[in-house]
Design an enzyme around this catalytic site. Structure first.
Site, PDB file in Angstrom:
ATOM      1  N   ARG A  51      65.369  42.212  -4.956  1.00 15.64           N
ATOM      2  CA  ARG A  51      65.048  41.267  -4.613  1.00 15.64           C
ATOM      3  C   ARG A  51      65.986  39.944  -4.494  1.00 15.64           C
ATOM      4  NH1 ARG A  51      61.493  43.776  -3.506  1.00 15.64           N
ATOM      5  NH2 ARG A  51      59.153  43.849  -4.476  1.00 15.64           N
ATOM      6  N   HIS A  62      64.618  40.566   5.273  1.00 15.91           N
ATOM      7  CA  HIS A  62      63.360  41.958   4.532  1.00 15.91           C
ATOM      8  C   HIS A  62      62.831  41.863   4.664  1.00 15.91           C
ATOM      9  CE1 HIS A  62      61.599  41.365   0.566  1.00 15.91           C
ATOM     10  NE2 HIS A  62      61.333  42.340   0.718  1.00 15.91           N
TER      11      HIS A  62
END
Length: 308
Positions: free
Chosen positions: A223, A271
């Site tokens: 993340r 992502h």
């Protein structure tokens, strides 16, 4: 009784088609068309709705559309409502592909060669064989173990670090905070696959980078919150690190003008390392709902105390 999908709308349409085929008796709703909120029993989401408990008083199960759940505020979920991570095989397959691609790109200096191409520079770089390169994976859950299994085929020296002990054939494993410095000292390419928790937020910082061999490389597919951005820029500019591949950021998308867009030693992707495959995701969700109705244990159920 109804099922509500709140995530990517294009994939949501595919979910709707698959639900109509495989669960025609379970009404499917696509956000923001929620219908009567009291009928919603099951929710799958990336960014959860506000006031879940008040909006959906009869909710029984909440699914994350991805493998991570840090985007959820677990305290806002009623204690009796399980939160379930997505564990369909497509997520693992895609992550293994992306991590293998990125590790090989870092190993073969692709980030530097892309920068040289921009500058119209034709220059070889010293070669390192896979048997001489040490790959260290932080986070030895399902994804971390799958990535290590694939990397074995390339002949790398493999290491792994986890909060709790793991034993993986062909991988030198380390566990706990006390073992982290030894793990880092032997890692040439660091792969972050940790869950994002209060303990791991900001773990990729100047102190950690300094413990890696000078010129090490970084792959972050965890993340954005794991990374202290200013520390990465300083480490790259100072030669502490030589390259980084980043698939995650905070915030997402990155704002215009952010230094990651143009840094010559960073390869950035939006992502996309691991995405759910609708066919197998729907199968996993329907199987989990059936288990829940039978009162059985739920694979992927999040431990509220640990946060993953």
């Amino acid at each position: 009784m109804a099922f509500l999908y709140k995530a990517n709308l294009v994939r949501g349409a595919e979910w709707a088609r698959l639900f109509a085929e495989r669960a025609p008796d379970l009404p499917f709703r696509l956000w923001p068309d929620i219908g009567d909120p009291t009928e919603v029993r099951y929710l799958v989401a990336w960014q959860p709705p506000d006031d879940i408990a008040k909006t959906f008083p009869n909710l029984e199960l909440v699914f994350s559309v991805g493998a991570g759940v840090d985007q959820f505020d677990i305290t806002k979920l009623p204690p009796h409502v399980p939160l379930v991570r997505m564990m369909e095989p497509g997520i693992t397959e895609r992550m293994v592909e992306y991590a293998s691609m990125s590790v090989l790109a870092l190993h073969r200096d692709l980030v530097q060669f892309i920068a040289q191409q921009r500058d119209q520079v034709w220059r070889e770089l010293p070669a390192t064989y896979t048997s001489e390169r040490r790959i260290g994976v932080m986070g030895l859950g399902l994804l971390g173990q799958a990535v290590l299994e694939r990397l074995k085929s390339f002949g790398f020296q493999l290491l792994g670090w986890n909060r709790s002990p793991r034993r993986i054939e062909g991988v030198t494993c380390y566990a706990g905070a006390d073992a982290l410095p030894d793990f880092l000292a032997q890692t040439d390419i660091l792969v972050c696959l940790l869950p994002l928790t209060p303990e791991t937020r900001g773990i990729l910082d100047a102190k950690l980078f300094a413990r890696l061999p000078r010129g090490a490389r970084l792959l972050n597919v965890g993340r954005g919150g794991h990374l202290v951005e200013a520390d990465l820029i300083a480490a790259l500019d100072g030669g502490v690190l030589s390259a980084a591949v980043l698939d995650v950021a905070e915030p997402e998308p990155l704002p215009a003008g952010h230094p990651f867009w143009s840094h010559p030693r960073i390869l950035l992707t939006p992502h996309i390392a691991s995405t759910t495959k609708p066919e197998t995701a729907v199968e996993y969700v329907l199987d989990t709902i059936a288990r829940h109705r039978r009162g059985e244990a739920l694979p992927g159920r999040v431990d509220r105390e640990r946060g993953y």
